[in-house]
Design a protein around this motif. Structure first.
Motif, mmCIF file in Angstrom:
data_model
loop_
_atom_site.group_PDB
_atom_site.id
_atom_site.type_symbol
_atom_site.label_atom_id
_atom_site.label_comp_id
_atom_site.label_asym_id
_atom_site.label_seq_id
_atom_site.Cartn_x
_atom_site.Cartn_y
_atom_site.Cartn_z
ATOM 1 N N UNK A 277 27.076 49.006 46.270
ATOM 2 C CA UNK A 277 28.281 49.706 46.714
ATOM 3 C C UNK A 277 28.806 50.652 45.632
ATOM 4 N N UNK A 278 28.694 50.257 44.356
ATOM 5 C CA UNK A 278 29.065 51.155 43.251
ATOM 6 C C UNK A 278 28.167 52.398 43.259
ATOM 7 N N UNK A 279 26.863 52.176 43.369
ATOM 8 C CA UNK A 279 25.909 53.291 43.371
ATOM 9 C C UNK A 279 26.178 54.262 44.512
ATOM 10 N N UNK B 206 37.132 43.085 48.004
ATOM 11 C CA UNK B 206 37.369 43.641 49.334
ATOM 12 C C UNK B 206 36.145 44.412 49.837
ATOM 13 N N UNK B 207 35.554 45.233 48.963
ATOM 14 C CA UNK B 207 34.396 46.028 49.366
ATOM 15 C C UNK B 207 33.203 45.179 49.763
ATOM 16 N N UNK B 208 32.921 44.149 48.992
ATOM 17 C CA UNK B 208 31.778 43.283 49.294
ATOM 18 C C UNK B 208 32.052 42.471 50.561
ATOM 19 N N UNK B 209 33.265 41.910 50.679
ATOM 20 C CA UNK B 209 33.591 41.145 51.883
ATOM 21 C C UNK B 209 33.531 42.023 53.130
ATOM 22 N N UNK C 181 31.630 44.663 53.565
ATOM 23 C CA UNK C 181 30.213 44.912 53.832
ATOM 24 C C UNK C 181 29.553 43.691 54.478
ATOM 25 N N UNK C 182 29.979 42.493 54.083
ATOM 26 C CA UNK C 182 29.418 41.261 54.642
ATOM 27 C C UNK C 182 30.064 40.868 55.974
ATOM 28 N N UNK C 183 31.148 41.552 56.338
ATOM 29 C CA UNK C 183 31.831 41.245 57.593
ATOM 30 C C UNK C 183 32.672 39.990 57.524
ATOM 31 N N UNK C 184 33.184 39.664 56.341
ATOM 32 C CA UNK C 184 33.994 38.445 56.185
ATOM 33 C C UNK C 184 35.392 38.772 55.666
ATOM 34 N N UNK C 185 35.915 39.927 56.019
ATOM 35 C CA UNK C 185 37.205 40.354 55.460
ATOM 36 C C UNK C 185 38.375 39.492 55.902
ATOM 37 N N UNK C 186 38.302 38.899 57.067
ATOM 38 C CA UNK C 186 39.447 38.116 57.538
ATOM 39 C C UNK C 186 39.247 36.625 57.343
ATOM 40 N N UNK C 187 38.063 36.213 56.908
ATOM 41 C CA UNK C 187 37.779 34.794 56.745
ATOM 42 C C UNK C 187 37.989 34.383 55.295
ATOM 43 N N UNK C 188 38.771 33.343 55.085
ATOM 44 C CA UNK C 188 38.965 32.802 53.745
ATOM 45 C C UNK C 188 37.816 31.830 53.485
ATOM 46 N N UNK C 189 36.888 32.217 52.612
ATOM 47 C CA UNK C 189 35.684 31.442 52.361
ATOM 48 C C UNK C 189 35.961 30.149 51.602
ATOM 49 N N UNK C 190 37.129 30.044 50.977
ATOM 50 C CA UNK C 190 37.415 28.880 50.138
ATOM 51 C C UNK C 190 38.090 27.749 50.907
ATOM 52 N N UNK C 191 38.583 28.031 52.100
ATOM 53 C CA UNK C 191 39.271 27.011 52.885
ATOM 54 C C UNK C 191 38.668 26.893 54.277
ATOM 55 N N UNK C 192 37.387 27.152 54.372
ATOM 56 C CA UNK C 192 36.707 27.104 55.673
ATOM 57 C C UNK C 192 36.509 25.678 56.146
ATOM 58 N N UNK D 232 40.617 45.925 39.714
ATOM 59 C CA UNK D 232 39.170 46.132 39.881
ATOM 60 C C UNK D 232 38.557 44.993 40.688
ATOM 61 N N UNK D 233 38.946 43.763 40.365
ATOM 62 C CA UNK D 233 38.404 42.613 41.073
ATOM 63 C C UNK D 233 38.801 42.650 42.551
ATOM 64 N N UNK D 234 40.043 43.022 42.842
ATOM 65 C CA UNK D 234 40.493 43.102 44.236
ATOM 66 C C UNK D 234 39.681 44.138 45.011
#
Length: 104
Positions: free
Chosen positions: A66-68, A88-91, A93-104, A82-84
């Motif tokens: 995504x950087x490239x 956000x960009x990776x999530x 791209x993976x289609x997981x923007x609304x899913x909280x992966x840590x509390x699934x 930067x981390x945010x």
């Protein structure tokens, strides 16, 4: 010293291990950790823990792609900002923007 040589150094091993001992899961998808990602590359040995993020191999390679492609662009040197953006960009791209992966 080249970047590849630095990744084999004792300095990098210590910094990497310190980051991994705090948590061993990907900061984006919560998968098992494989890599440590640099947010900033000021120079090889001037790496602070706040420059480093834990990422699984999939999220790490995706972040670099995504950087490239110019889909992730940092506008300042603030680690949290930067981390945010990266997360956000990776999530997205993976289609997981609304899913909280840590509390699934």
């Amino acid at each position: 010293m080249s970047y590849k040589d630095y990744l084999k150094s004792k300095d990098w091993e210590l910094k990497r291990n310190e980051k991994l001992k705090r948590n061993s899961r990907c900061g984006i998808c919560n998968d098992n950790i494989v890599d440590i990602h640099h947010l900033n590359y000021r120079n090889l040995i001037d790496v602070e823990q706040s420059d480093l993020r834990r990422l699984c191999r999939r999220c790490h390679f995706l972040a670099h792609r995504l950087f490239k492609e110019g889909k992730i662009v940092f506008k300042n040197n603030n680690h949290l900002s930067q981390w945010a953006l990266l997360k956000h960009g990776v999530k997205k791209e993976l289609g997981i923007t609304t899913k909280n992966m840590f509390y699934a």
